[in-house]
Design an enzyme around this catalytic site. Structure first.
Site, short mmCIF file in Angstrom:
data_model
loop_
_atom_site.label_atom_id
_atom_site.label_comp_id
_atom_site.label_asym_id
_atom_site.label_seq_id
_atom_site.Cartn_x
_atom_site.Cartn_y
_atom_site.Cartn_z
N PRO A 98 -4.28 4.97 4.67
CG PRO A 98 -4.56 5.09 2.34
CD PRO A 98 -4.14 5.90 3.53
N GLY A 100 -4.50 -1.48 3.75
CA GLY A 100 -5.51 -2.39 3.24
C GLY A 100 -5.51 -3.79 3.83
CB SER A 129 -7.73 0.62 2.58
OG SER A 129 -7.44 -0.12 1.40
CD GLN A 151 -6.79 3.41 -1.16
OE1 GLN A 151 -7.30 2.55 -0.47
NE2 GLN A 151 -6.30 3.16 -2.36
CE1 TYR A 153 -4.13 1.08 -3.98
CE2 TYR A 153 -5.31 -0.43 -2.54
CZ TYR A 153 -4.18 0.30 -2.85
OH TYR A 153 -3.09 0.25 -2.01
CB THR A 179 -3.88 4.85 -4.23
OG1 THR A 179 -4.31 5.16 -2.89
CG2 THR A 179 -2.46 4.31 -4.19
NE ARG A 188 3.84 -4.74 -2.01
CZ ARG A 188 2.55 -4.43 -1.89
NH1 ARG A 188 1.73 -5.26 -1.27
NH2 ARG A 188 2.09 -3.30 -2.36
CE LYS A 260 -1.46 6.71 0.51
NZ LYS A 260 -0.83 5.46 0.16
CG HIS A 284 1.92 2.32 -1.49
ND1 HIS A 284 0.84 2.59 -2.28
CD2 HIS A 284 1.56 1.24 -0.75
CE1 HIS A 284 -0.13 1.72 -2.04
NE2 HIS A 284 0.28 0.89 -1.10
NE ARG A 287 2.38 -2.26 1.61
CZ ARG A 287 2.44 -3.44 2.20
NH1 ARG A 287 3.36 -3.63 3.13
NH2 ARG A 287 1.59 -4.39 1.91
CB SER A 315 6.43 7.39 3.12
OG SER A 315 5.40 6.94 2.24
N GLY A 316 7.19 6.64 6.54
CA GLY A 316 8.30 6.67 7.48
C GLY A 316 8.00 7.32 8.81
CB ILE A 317 4.99 8.97 10.27
CG1 ILE A 317 4.94 10.12 9.27
CG2 ILE A 317 4.53 9.42 11.67
CD1 ILE A 317 5.73 11.35 9.65
#
Ligand code: FNR
Length: 386
Positions: A98, A100, A129, A151, A153, A179, A188, A260, A284, A287, A315-317
């Site tokens: 997801p 967003g 998302s 997904q 929230y 999530t 951020r 998640k 995530h 992030r 994460s990191g693919i």
């Protein structure tokens, strides 16, 4: 039987006619192209992470210290990348995580629909998302015959939460991905330095604005009262999820519940004990919290603790090789995040589909060469920390 790896034959074949691929096939060139093309504030939101982005960087870099050993003298002319998940047989373990803001990654503001169309084209499921520029019902329709996940929230208001879940179930999504790590936004700097948070400008909030319970809470038409609607969203966005909530989720939906953000083996064990249908190991994409260990390094511990409960991973693919490594370390399904957002930004649904096809082709060809005809064989071969 066609194979994902055949995509390279198409590329080389087109080359004989003087045609090179419109988009690059590797992540480094893709990100460079996207960086040059995307509007700065969308780029910042997609590319940025928490703090000095140590965790975000580690997520991708850590794949480089996992390696695989090829097996020879195995006939891999026929490969089967299919996996079982939520009672479905998926043609490959790849799915779109997801993201967003994909709604604003395409110039027409309908990036969610474009991603859904890429899903329909490739058979790669979209995990849609909550934060979307098009209502979840329309996104599901655009996915065609490819299954999709939703997904969540979890809004503070239980009525809105239940309404979104009910809509996702009615629309035909096949799993509810809750999530856990985002009831508040992580720090951020890239977004803070330009004082930009897309949702506060009214972007990607259509699932709320079209929701009957949200509309009732607002008590006036969204279109004429946008600032108040955004304010209500902000006040209601999400609440921390605690263990007791699993029973609540199970009481309001028949959809499989996926948690998640699980990274610790003890959390994985407890999630399994409390009846989670799947565990989604992810930080995530770095992030939300900085300072965390790369997600891929945490995956083996989560898989071991999860027992028979399937583990999804992201994460990191950045490549098909990364996908295979995650499978080798025990993931049942593997989510790609930022790369498909860049594909969308550069060429809409076709660009997104290209990114997915490249990931699948690389994974498939790696399996062909390494003597792994199935995902089970990948898992049996494993990966070693080097
Ligand atoms: C995300 N991610 C995310 N996760 C989620 O559960 N709901 C969401 O709406 C979003 N939105 C979102 C926006 C953007 C711009 C990014 C990059 C990511 C996290 C996402 O599902 C996934 O965990 C990460 O993208 C994985 O990291 P990489 O591989 O993309 O770096």
């Amino acid at each position: 039987m066609p194979h994902y790896g055949d995509y390279q034959n198409l590329i080389y074949g087109a080359g004989l006619q003087g045609v090179s691929p419109k988009l690059p096939v590797d992540f480094a060139t893709l990100v460079a192209r996207a960086t040059a093309a995307m509007p700065p504030q969308v780029l910042t939101y997609v590319q940025g992470g928490c703090g000095d982005e140590w965790t975000q960087d580690r997520n991708a870099a850590a794949f480089r210290h996992w390696g695989m050993v090829p097996r020879m003298m195995i006939d891999t002319r026929q490969r089967d990348l299919s996996v079982e998940l939520f009672g479905l047989t998926l043609p490959s373990p790849l799915f779109m995580a997801p993201v967003g803001v994909i709604g604003i990654c395409t110039q027409d503001g309908h990036g969610d629909l474009a991603a859904a169309r890429a899903s329909a084209m490739t058979g790669v499921p979209l995990c849609a998302s909550t934060l979307s520029n098009d209502p979840l019902e329309d996104v599901k329709v655009a996915c065609g015959d490819t299954p999709a996940f939703f997904q969540l929230y979890t809004p503070k208001d239980r009525g809105v939460a239940e309404s979104l879940i009910g809509r996702a179930e009615a629309a035909g999504y096949k799993a509810l991905v809750v999530t856990l790590d985002t009831w508040v936004t992580g720090w951020r700097p890239r977004d803070l330095n330009v004082a930009n948070f897309p949702q506060l400008r009214g972007h990607v909030l259509q699932n709320y604005f079209t929701d009957p319970i949200f509309q009732k809470l607002l008590g006036k038409p969204v279109a004429q009262h946008l600032p108040e609607a955004i304010g209500l969203w902000g006040a209601n966005f999400a609440r921390p999820i605690v263990w007791e909530d699993i029973a609540w989720f199970k009481s309001v939906t028949k959809l499989p519940i996926v948690l998640k953000g699980i990274c610790h083996p003890d959390d994985a064990r407890r999630a399994a004990d409390l009846g989670a249908d799947a565990i989604y190991c992810s930080n995530h994409g770095g992030r939300q919290a900085n300072g965390g260990i790369a997600a891929i390094d945490l995956l083996p511990g989560v898989v071991a603790a999860a027992g028979s409960v399937p583990v999804l991973f992201d994460s990191g693919i950045r490549s098909g090789t990364d996908v295979v490594k995650a499978l080798a370390l025990g993931a049942r399904a593997v989510g790609v995040g930022r790369p498909y957002a860049y594909g969308l930004a550069l060429d809409g649904a076709a660009g997104c589909a290209h990114v997915l096809k490249c990931l699948l082709a690389e994974a498939d060809l790696l399996m062909a060469v390494n003597g792994y005809p199935t995902v089970a064989a990948v898992r049996a071969a494993g990966a070693t920390k080097v």
